[in-house]
Design a protein around this motif. Structure first.
Motif, PDB file in Angstrom:
ATOM      1  N   ILE A  20      26.101  59.794 -19.490  1.00  0.00           N
ATOM      2  CA  ILE A  20      24.954  60.092 -18.621  1.00  0.00           C
ATOM      3  C   ILE A  20      24.352  61.435 -19.006  1.00  0.00           C
ATOM      4  CG2 ILE A  20      24.163  60.386 -16.243  1.00  0.00           C
ATOM      5  CD1 ILE A  20      26.765  58.876 -15.403  1.00  0.00           C
ATOM      6  N   ILE A  21      23.039  61.461 -19.227  1.00  0.00           N
ATOM      7  CA  ILE A  21      22.315  62.694 -19.500  1.00  0.00           C
ATOM      8  C   ILE A  21      21.186  62.819 -18.484  1.00  0.00           C
ATOM      9  CG2 ILE A  21      20.914  63.984 -21.155  1.00  0.00           C
ATOM     10  CD1 ILE A  21      22.339  62.485 -23.391  1.00  0.00           C
ATOM     11  N   ASN A  22      21.149  63.942 -17.778  1.00  0.00           N
ATOM     12  CA  ASN A  22      20.048  64.241 -16.875  1.00  0.00           C
ATOM     13  C   ASN A  22      19.162  65.306 -17.514  1.00  0.00           C
ATOM     14  OD1 ASN A  22      20.318  62.743 -14.218  1.00  0.00           O
ATOM     15  ND2 ASN A  22      22.385  63.547 -14.451  1.00  0.00           N
ATOM     16  N   ALA A  23      17.876  65.016 -17.600  1.00  0.00           N
ATOM     17  CA  ALA A  23      16.936  65.915 -18.255  1.00  0.00           C
ATOM     18  C   ALA A  23      15.969  66.506 -17.241  1.00  0.00           C
ATOM     19  CB  ALA A  23      16.150  65.161 -19.328  1.00  0.00           C
ATOM     20  N   SER A  24      15.650  67.784 -17.429  1.00  0.00           N
ATOM     21  CA  SER A  24      14.647  68.464 -16.629  1.00  0.00           C
ATOM     22  C   SER A  24      13.771  69.284 -17.574  1.00  0.00           C
ATOM     23  CB  SER A  24      15.303  69.376 -15.589  1.00  0.00           C
ATOM     24  OG  SER A  24      15.968  70.467 -16.221  1.00  0.00           O
ATOM     25  N   ASN A  25      12.835  70.051 -17.018  1.00  0.00           N
ATOM     26  CA  ASN A  25      11.965  70.864 -17.862  1.00  0.00           C
ATOM     27  C   ASN A  25      12.748  71.870 -18.697  1.00  0.00           C
ATOM     28  OD1 ASN A  25      10.335  69.678 -15.758  1.00  0.00           O
ATOM     29  ND2 ASN A  25       8.686  71.011 -16.402  1.00  0.00           N
ATOM     30  N   SER A  26      13.818  72.421 -18.133  1.00  0.00           N
ATOM     31  CA  SER A  26      14.521  73.536 -18.773  1.00  0.00           C
ATOM     32  C   SER A  26      15.884  73.182 -19.330  1.00  0.00           C
ATOM     33  CB  SER A  26      14.676  74.690 -17.772  1.00  0.00           C
ATOM     34  OG  SER A  26      13.417  75.114 -17.290  1.00  0.00           O
ATOM     35  N   TYR A  27      16.554  72.173 -18.755  1.00  0.00           N
ATOM     36  CA  TYR A  27      17.945  71.903 -19.134  1.00  0.00           C
ATOM     37  C   TYR A  27      18.216  70.413 -19.283  1.00  0.00           C
ATOM     38  CZ  TYR A  27      19.394  76.725 -18.154  1.00  0.00           C
ATOM     39  OH  TYR A  27      19.545  78.086 -18.185  1.00  0.00           O
ATOM     40  N   TYR A  28      19.212  70.126 -20.125  1.00  0.00           N
ATOM     41  CA  TYR A  28      19.880  68.832 -20.157  1.00  0.00           C
ATOM     42  C   TYR A  28      21.280  69.032 -19.588  1.00  0.00           C
ATOM     43  CZ  TYR A  28      16.403  67.270 -23.638  1.00  0.00           C
ATOM     44  OH  TYR A  28      15.238  66.938 -24.303  1.00  0.00           O
ATOM     45  N   SER A  29      21.747  68.087 -18.779  1.00  0.00           N
ATOM     46  CA  SER A  29      23.135  68.100 -18.329  1.00  0.00           C
ATOM     47  C   SER A  29      23.830  66.852 -18.864  1.00  0.00           C
ATOM     48  CB  SER A  29      23.233  68.159 -16.810  1.00  0.00           C
ATOM     49  OG  SER A  29      22.848  66.926 -16.224  1.00  0.00           O
ATOM     50  N   PHE A  30      25.117  66.995 -19.212  1.00  0.00           N
ATOM     51  CA  PHE A  30      25.868  65.933 -19.865  1.00  0.00           C
ATOM     52  C   PHE A  30      27.098  65.592 -19.034  1.00  0.00           C
ATOM     53  CE2 PHE A  30      23.707  68.569 -22.941  1.00  0.00           C
ATOM     54  CZ  PHE A  30      23.041  67.655 -23.740  1.00  0.00           C
ATOM     55  N   SER A  31      27.276  64.308 -18.748  1.00  0.00           N
ATOM     56  CA  SER A  31      28.433  63.884 -17.968  1.00  0.00           C
ATOM     57  C   SER A  31      28.883  62.497 -18.404  1.00  0.00           C
ATOM     58  CB  SER A  31      28.122  63.908 -16.470  1.00  0.00           C
ATOM     59  OG  SER A  31      27.061  63.035 -16.158  1.00  0.00           O
ATOM     60  N   ILE A  32      30.091  62.131 -17.977  1.00  0.00           N
ATOM     61  CA  ILE A  32      30.624  60.801 -18.248  1.00  0.00           C
ATOM     62  C   ILE A  32      31.106  60.198 -16.934  1.00  0.00           C
ATOM     63  CG2 ILE A  32      31.316  61.382 -20.591  1.00  0.00           C
ATOM     64  CD1 ILE A  32      34.237  61.500 -19.509  1.00  0.00           C
ATOM     65  N   LYS A  33      31.153  58.881 -16.899  1.00  0.00           N
ATOM     66  CA  LYS A  33      31.650  58.184 -15.717  1.00  0.00           C
ATOM     67  C   LYS A  33      32.663  57.148 -16.174  1.00  0.00           C
ATOM     68  CE  LYS A  33      30.071  55.999 -11.439  1.00  0.00           C
ATOM     69  NZ  LYS A  33      28.894  55.522 -10.677  1.00  0.00           N
ATOM     70  N   SER A  34      33.854  57.240 -15.616  1.00  0.00           N
ATOM     71  CA  SER A  34      34.916  56.309 -15.956  1.00  0.00           C
ATOM     72  C   SER A  34      35.652  55.926 -14.690  1.00  0.00           C
ATOM     73  CB  SER A  34      35.886  56.943 -16.965  1.00  0.00           C
ATOM     74  OG  SER A  34      36.953  56.080 -17.257  1.00  0.00           O
ATOM     75  N   GLU A  35      35.678  54.611 -14.401  1.00  0.00           N
ATOM     76  CA  GLU A  35      36.351  54.092 -13.203  1.00  0.00           C
ATOM     77  C   GLU A  35      35.862  54.813 -11.950  1.00  0.00           C
ATOM     78  OE1 GLU A  35      40.495  54.471 -14.013  1.00  0.00           O
ATOM     79  OE2 GLU A  35      40.511  52.826 -15.485  1.00  0.00           O
ATOM     80  N   ASN A  36      34.538  54.909 -11.814  1.00  0.00           N
ATOM     81  CA  ASN A  36      33.861  55.477 -10.642  1.00  0.00           C
ATOM     82  C   ASN A  36      34.094  56.970 -10.466  1.00  0.00           C
ATOM     83  OD1 ASN A  36      32.776  52.959  -9.833  1.00  0.00           O
ATOM     84  ND2 ASN A  36      34.734  52.410  -8.887  1.00  0.00           N
ATOM     85  N   GLU A  37      34.648  57.627 -11.460  1.00  0.00           N
ATOM     86  CA  GLU A  37      34.836  59.071 -11.400  1.00  0.00           C
ATOM     87  C   GLU A  37      33.940  59.732 -12.439  1.00  0.00           C
ATOM     88  OE1 GLU A  37      38.336  62.458 -11.970  1.00  0.00           O
ATOM     89  OE2 GLU A  37      38.849  60.328 -11.911  1.00  0.00           O
ATOM     90  N   GLU A  38      33.055  60.618 -11.975  1.00  0.00           N
ATOM     91  CA  GLU A  38      32.104  61.267 -12.868  1.00  0.00           C
ATOM     92  C   GLU A  38      32.561  62.692 -13.167  1.00  0.00           C
ATOM     93  OE1 GLU A  38      27.283  62.133 -13.214  1.00  0.00           O
ATOM     94  OE2 GLU A  38      28.056  60.584 -11.868  1.00  0.00           O
ATOM     95  N   SER A  39      32.495  63.070 -14.448  1.00  0.00           N
ATOM     96  CA  SER A  39      32.902  64.404 -14.892  1.00  0.00           C
ATOM     97  C   SER A  39      31.763  65.027 -15.676  1.00  0.00           C
ATOM     98  CB  SER A  39      34.153  64.333 -15.767  1.00  0.00           C
ATOM     99  OG  SER A  39      35.225  63.722 -15.079  1.00  0.00           O
ATOM    100  N   ILE A  40      31.417  66.262 -15.378  1.00  0.00           N
ATOM    101  CA  ILE A  40      30.365  66.984 -16.080  1.00  0.00           C
ATOM    102  C   ILE A  40      30.973  67.733 -17.260  1.00  0.00           C
ATOM    103  CG2 ILE A  40      28.636  68.805 -15.915  1.00  0.00           C
ATOM    104  CD1 ILE A  40      28.240  68.070 -13.008  1.00  0.00           C
TER     105      ILE A  40
END
Length: 227
Positions: free
Chosen positions: A162-182
């Motif tokens: 999962i990557i969330n993008a905004s004007n200034s930053y990208y954030s990177f995370s993963i999701k495994s078995e309903n648990e999300e980690s940044i």
């Protein structure tokens, strides 16, 4: 729209034998002139030949393009090489977006890259390691190439990236078995034309690479949603 046709010598010709016509007929009844803004991109609602692109000349044997699934065969060519790695991408069309995809590998490495050129790209990937598998966030800015964070997956070879993008930053995370980690964040400016040069803008790429010829990566449930 004026058609573009490639001739036998590879050069394109536009319009009517290289000329444009003085007038065009537009069908207002069928709303041909109304542009519809698209906010949601998936495998199912895009066309491989129109919406997606490759790096240079691809080896088509390394790609299996289905309606709702993508299978890539990794090679020893990486995103850092001035070559054609196993890569297929869709252009980032807006600053604010959520990009996600399920990725499963057999070996090597596969994931999502935010790609400007071979010297400027951010990678979120799953890769085979000595004791199983790990998810990584890697930043490539000029001569600086750094794995910022890795998360051991305990022999699990498929996750959601999962990557969330905004004007200034990208954030990177993963999701495994309903648990999300940044895993981390990175500034968008280092992938901009002002810093990296070029003019094409960022491409959201799905890629695979490996040191052997038996690495296959499967991508499903791709989503790029603009806010």
């Amino acid at each position: 729209m004026t058609p573009v046709i490639f001739g036998e010598d590879g050069w394109f010709t536009a319009g009517d034998n290289g000329r444009t016509t003085k007038s065009f007929e537009i069908n207002y009844i069928n709303n041909d002139v109304i542009q519809k803004e698209k906010k949601h991109y998936t495998f199912e609602n895009t066309k491989w030949d129109n919406d997606w692109c490759y790096l240079r000349i691809p080896n088509k044997k390394n790609y299996k393009l289905d309606k709702n699934k993508l299978i890539l065969k990794g090679t020893d060519i990486t995103l850092d090489d001035v070559d054609s790695p196993t890569f297929i991408g869709i252009r980032q069309r807006d600053f604010n977006a959520t990009i996600s995809c399920n990725v499963e590998i057999t070996d090597g490495e596969a994931g999502i890259t935010l790609y400007m050129d071979e010297n400027h790209h951010y990678d979120l990937a799953i890769r085979k390691c000595e004791n199983g598998y790990e998810a990584i966030e890697r930043l490539n800015i000029g001569d600086i190439k750094s794995v910022e964070k890795s998360i051991y997956l305990e022999n699990k070879n498929n996750i959601s990236l999962i990557i969330n993008a905004s004007n200034s930053y990208y954030s990177f995370s993963i999701k495994s078995e309903n648990e999300e980690s940044i895993l981390g964040y990175a500034k968008t400016r280092y992938l901009s034309s002002e810093v990296a040069g070029g003019f094409t803008g960022v491409v959201i790429g799905l890629y695979a690479c490996a040191s052997n010829s038996f690495n296959y990566a499967e991508f499903t449930n791709f989503k790029c949603m603009y806010k």
